[in-house]
Design an enzyme around this catalytic site. Structure first.
Site, PDB file in Angstrom:
ATOM      1  N   LYS A  12       0.851  -1.196   0.000  1.00 50.00           N
ATOM      2  CA  LYS A  12       0.000   0.000   0.000  1.00 50.00           C
ATOM      3  C   LYS A  12       0.892   1.254   0.000  1.00 50.00           C
ATOM      4  O   LYS A  12       1.895   1.273  -0.711  1.00 50.00           O
ATOM      5  CB  LYS A  12      -0.990  -0.047   1.160  1.00 50.00           C
ATOM      6  N   GLU A  97      -9.754  -0.583  -1.937  1.00 50.65           N
ATOM      7  CA  GLU A  97      -9.411   0.819  -1.657  1.00 50.65           C
ATOM      8  C   GLU A  97      -9.489   1.662  -2.923  1.00 50.65           C
ATOM      9  O   GLU A  97      -9.845   2.840  -2.866  1.00 50.65           O
ATOM     10  CB  GLU A  97      -8.025   0.887  -1.002  1.00 50.65           C
TER      11      GLU A  97
END
Length: 251
Positions: A12, A97
Site C-alpha cells: 500500500k 481501496e
C-alpha cells in the site's frame, strides 16, 4: 489440477522511507522461502524500479495500479506499457481501496485489466464484498458482478495470466478475518461462477487467493482449504511474519 501457491504482499502507501524499503528487501533476501510458492510484492510506484534492482530474483514485483492507456495526458497515472518497459511483470487491479476511495467501477477495472493483459502484464484482480453485503446474503452476487465485468472483455486464453484475490472488504486492515470455512465457501463459489461464465478448464486452473487480515497465526489453517490457492497480504507484508505466510504450505 495442481495450482502453484501464490503469496502477494501489498505494501500500500508504505514504507515511508527509502531506508525502510531497503530493510524490508533485506529481510526477504535473507529469508528461507518455500521454492514451491510464487512470491510477489507490490511496493509504492516510486520504489518499484529501485526495489526490483536489489530484490532476490525468485521474488517478483508488482505495481499497485495502472491506467488503461499506453501514454498521453493523464496526469498522475502510470501506463501498462511503462510497467512492461521497466520489467515489472505484475499489476494489482480492483483493490477495494481503489473501488471505494477512488470510485473505480467494475467496468473501469475490467478496462484496465484488458489493457494490462494486452501489454503482456500479469494481473492480480481483486474482488470482495462489504460487511453490509455479506450480512444481507449478497456475497456471491457482488463477487460475480465484479467478475462478470472482466469476463465480458477477456478471452478464455487471457485468464492464464490472471490471479483472483478474494478480499472481503470488512476484513481488510480491521483485524477481522474470514474463517477458513467462509473463505473456502466464497472461493469455491467464485470458481463455480468461472466454470459457467468462462470454462471448466479456466475455473480449474486459475489461482484464487484470499486477502483480509492474513497473519502468521491464521495462514496455515486458511492454506489447508482446497480453493484457497494463496494470499494477498497487507499489513503483515511489512513485518518479518510475511516469511511465515509465504511458507504456510510447508510441513
Amino acid at each position: 489440477m495442481s495450482r502453484q501457491f501464490f503469496v502477494g504482499g501489498n505494501f500500500k502507501m508504505n514504507p515511508a522511507s527509502k531506508q525502510a524499503k531497503v530493510a524490508l528487501v533485506e529481510t526477504l533476501n535473507k529469508a528461507d522461502l518455500d521454492p514451491n510458492t510464487e512470491v510477489v510484492i507490490a511496493p509504492p510506484t516510486i520504489y518499484l524500479i529501485s526495489l526490483k534492482d536489489i530484490l532476490r530474483k525468485d521474488v517478483k514485483v508488482s505495481a499497485q495500479n495502472c491506467y488503461c492507456k499506453p501514454s498521453g495526458a493523464f496526469t498522475g497515472e502510470i501506463s501498462p506499457a511503462q510497467l512492461v518497459d521497466a520489467e515489472i511483470p505484475y499489476v494489482l487491479l480492483g483493490h477495494s481501496e481503489r473501488r471505494t476511495l477512488f470510485h473505480e467501477t467494475s467496468e473501469l477495472v475490467a478496462t484496465k485489466t484488458r489493457a494490462a493483459l494486452d501489454a503482456s502484464l500479469k494481473v492480480i484482480l481483486c474482488i470482495g464484498e462489504t460487511l453490509e453485503e455479506r450480512e444481507s446474503g449478497k456475497t456471491t452476487a457482488v463477487c460475480s458482478a465484479q467478475l462478470q465485468a472482466v469476463v465480458d472483455v477477456l478471452k478464455e486464453a487471457d485468464w492464464s495470466n490472471v490471479v483472483i484475490a478474494y478480499e472481503p472488504v470488512w476484513a481488510i486492515g480491521t483485524g477481522k478475518v474470514a474463517t477458513s470455512a467462509q473463505a473456502q465457501e466464497t472461493q469455491a463459489e467464485v470458481r463455480a461462477f468461472l466454470k459457467k461464465a468462462v470454462s471448466p478448464s479456466v475455473a480449474s486452473a486459475i489461482r484464487i487467493i484470499y486477502g483480509g487480515s492474513v497473519t502468521a497465526a491464521n495462514c496455515k489453517e486458511l492454506a489447508t482449504q482446497p480453493d484457497v490457492d494463496g494470499f494477498l497480504v497487507g499489513g503483515a507484508s511489512l513485518k518479518p511474519e510475511f516469511v511465515d505466510i509465504v511458507n504456510a504450505k510447508r510441513a
